[in-house]
Motif scaffolding. Structure first.
Motif, PDB file in Angstrom:
ATOM      1  N   LEU A 140       0.675  -1.199   0.016  1.00  4.40           N
ATOM      2  CA  LEU A 140      -0.041   0.039  -0.078  1.00  4.40           C
ATOM      3  C   LEU A 140       0.927   1.315   0.010  1.00  4.40           C
ATOM      4  O   LEU A 140       0.579   2.254  -0.790  1.00  4.40           O
ATOM      5  N   ILE A 141       1.892   1.311   0.857  1.00  6.71           N
ATOM      6  CA  ILE A 141       2.862   2.349   1.063  1.00  6.71           C
ATOM      7  C   ILE A 141       3.569   2.521  -0.425  1.00  6.71           C
ATOM      8  O   ILE A 141       3.684   3.702  -1.082  1.00  6.71           O
ATOM      9  N   ALA A 143       2.335   1.526  -3.588  1.00  2.78           N
ATOM     10  CA  ALA A 143       1.624   2.055  -4.482  1.00  2.78           C
ATOM     11  C   ALA A 143       0.817   3.401  -4.372  1.00  2.78           C
ATOM     12  O   ALA A 143       0.696   4.153  -5.309  1.00  2.78           O
ATOM     13  N   TRP A 144       0.977   3.890  -3.180  1.00  6.64           N
ATOM     14  CA  TRP A 144       0.116   5.237  -2.850  1.00  6.64           C
ATOM     15  C   TRP A 144       0.799   6.372  -3.760  1.00  6.64           C
ATOM     16  O   TRP A 144       0.081   7.150  -4.512  1.00  6.64           O
ATOM     17  N   PRO A 145       2.078   6.745  -3.706  1.00  6.37           N
ATOM     18  CA  PRO A 145       2.412   7.569  -4.465  1.00  6.37           C
ATOM     19  C   PRO A 145       2.112   7.879  -6.098  1.00  6.37           C
ATOM     20  O   PRO A 145       1.862   8.815  -6.555  1.00  6.37           O
ATOM     21  N   SER A 147      -0.264   5.991  -7.381  1.00 10.27           N
ATOM     22  CA  SER A 147      -1.693   5.666  -7.554  1.00 10.27           C
ATOM     23  C   SER A 147      -1.917   4.270  -8.260  1.00 10.27           C
ATOM     24  O   SER A 147      -2.590   4.259  -9.134  1.00 10.27           O
ATOM     25  N   TRP A 149      -3.167   1.528  -8.184  1.00 12.06           N
ATOM     26  CA  TRP A 149      -4.146   0.920  -7.512  1.00 12.06           C
ATOM     27  C   TRP A 149      -4.433  -0.608  -8.059  1.00 12.06           C
ATOM     28  O   TRP A 149      -4.590  -1.582  -7.317  1.00 12.06           O
ATOM     29  N   LEU A 152      -1.989  -2.701  -6.726  1.00 16.32           N
ATOM     30  CA  LEU A 152      -2.160  -3.083  -5.238  1.00 16.32           C
ATOM     31  C   LEU A 152      -3.420  -4.195  -5.273  1.00 16.32           C
ATOM     32  O   LEU A 152      -3.241  -5.073  -4.348  1.00 16.32           O
TER      33      LEU A 152
END
Length: 275
Positions: A140-141, A143-145, A147, A149, A152
């Protein structure tokens, strides 16, 4: 533009197979819940199976709900596999995942209120669950920057595939050691097998209509889920009906003479075990 169905008949069949699979898979949870309630005991139900099953269904719910409801993730899917490809998650997949998480959580609740003997969750199971959820958090950490998804949720889909394979093993081993399937509902297995076969057939219908196999590897988790389910359910059916059949008296009632020793350490075995 995203693809649509070429055949109305196949589109209807797709929905029918999906929802019948949903009913079969959803009802597969109830025989075990009812058996626990009737016996006021969860002895014979492997707790590792429950914990791993909860992780599995939670991961599958995240994947199904995200891909089904998020236009952003759907666009990422089309960017990867093509605009003409259909989203490989149906409404029945989301409904099943929601129901599965709820019923598995309720079965865990039964563990706390009914007789469970000396059974407990193993350290191996706890370790596996901790590693899986830690890895999911790390992903998650990552994939977040960006996006990312789709990547993820593919991770969560992979988790559910792994958990599906792993979760059945403790119960199969437990049945083998006890030489009994008492406490483990075969009704659950028969319905689970039905759902697995119909789920695979549903994907086949979509593949035939679209003249492509993309839906099989585009949602590899759903494909492997069906295959794993069929494999282990057949194994449990063999254990229940062939290897360790339940003995019945002249009135047709089951004679419960299960061996409980394998469930506890030899040093804890009651002296009156042969009484």
């Amino acid at each position: 533009m995203s693809s649509s169905w070429n055949s109305v008949g196949l589109a209807v069949l797709y929905q029918v197979l999906g929802w019948v699979a949903f009913v079969a898979w959803s009802f597969s949870f109830y025989p075990q819940v009812l058996l626990n309630y009737k016996r006021k005991s969860v002895v014979g139900l492997n707790f590792d199976f429950l914990v791993l099953n909860l992780t599995k269904h939670s991961s599958y719910l995240i994947y199904n709900a995200a891909l089904f409801f998020s236009p952003f993730i759907q666009q990422q899917y089309h960017d990867k596999y093509g605009d003409k490809e259909m989203i490989p998650v149906a409404a029945n997949d989301v409904a099943f995942s929601l129901h599965a998480v709820a019923l598995t959580a309720f079965t865990v609740f039964q563990v706390f209120i009914y007789e469970r003997g000396t059974q407990k969750v193993s350290k191996v199971c706890i370790s596996i669950s901790a590693i899986v959820w830690t890895a999911a958090l790390v992903c998650l950490i990552i994939a977040w920057p960006k996006s990312d998804w789709l990547w993820l949720i593919d991770v969560f889909n992979s988790i559910q595939v792994g958990m599906t394979a792993i979760k059945y093993i403790p119960q199969a081993i437990m049945n083998f050691r006890r030489k009994s399937t008492i406490g483990w509902s075969v009704g659950n297995i028969l319905l689970d097998l039905t759902g697995g076969v119909l789920n695979f057939c549903q994907m086949g219908v979509q593949s035939i209509d679209q003249h492509t196999l993309v839906n099989f590897y585009g949602n590899i988790g759903k494909t492997l889920l069906s295959l794993e389910t069929v494999f282990f359910d057949v194994l449990f059916i063999i254990q229940h009906y062939v290897l360790y059949p339940v003995k019945k008296d002249e009135h047709g009632k089951a004679i419960i003479s299960e061996r409980v020793a394998p469930l506890i350490r030899p040093s804890d075995k009651p002296e009156e075990d042969n009484v």
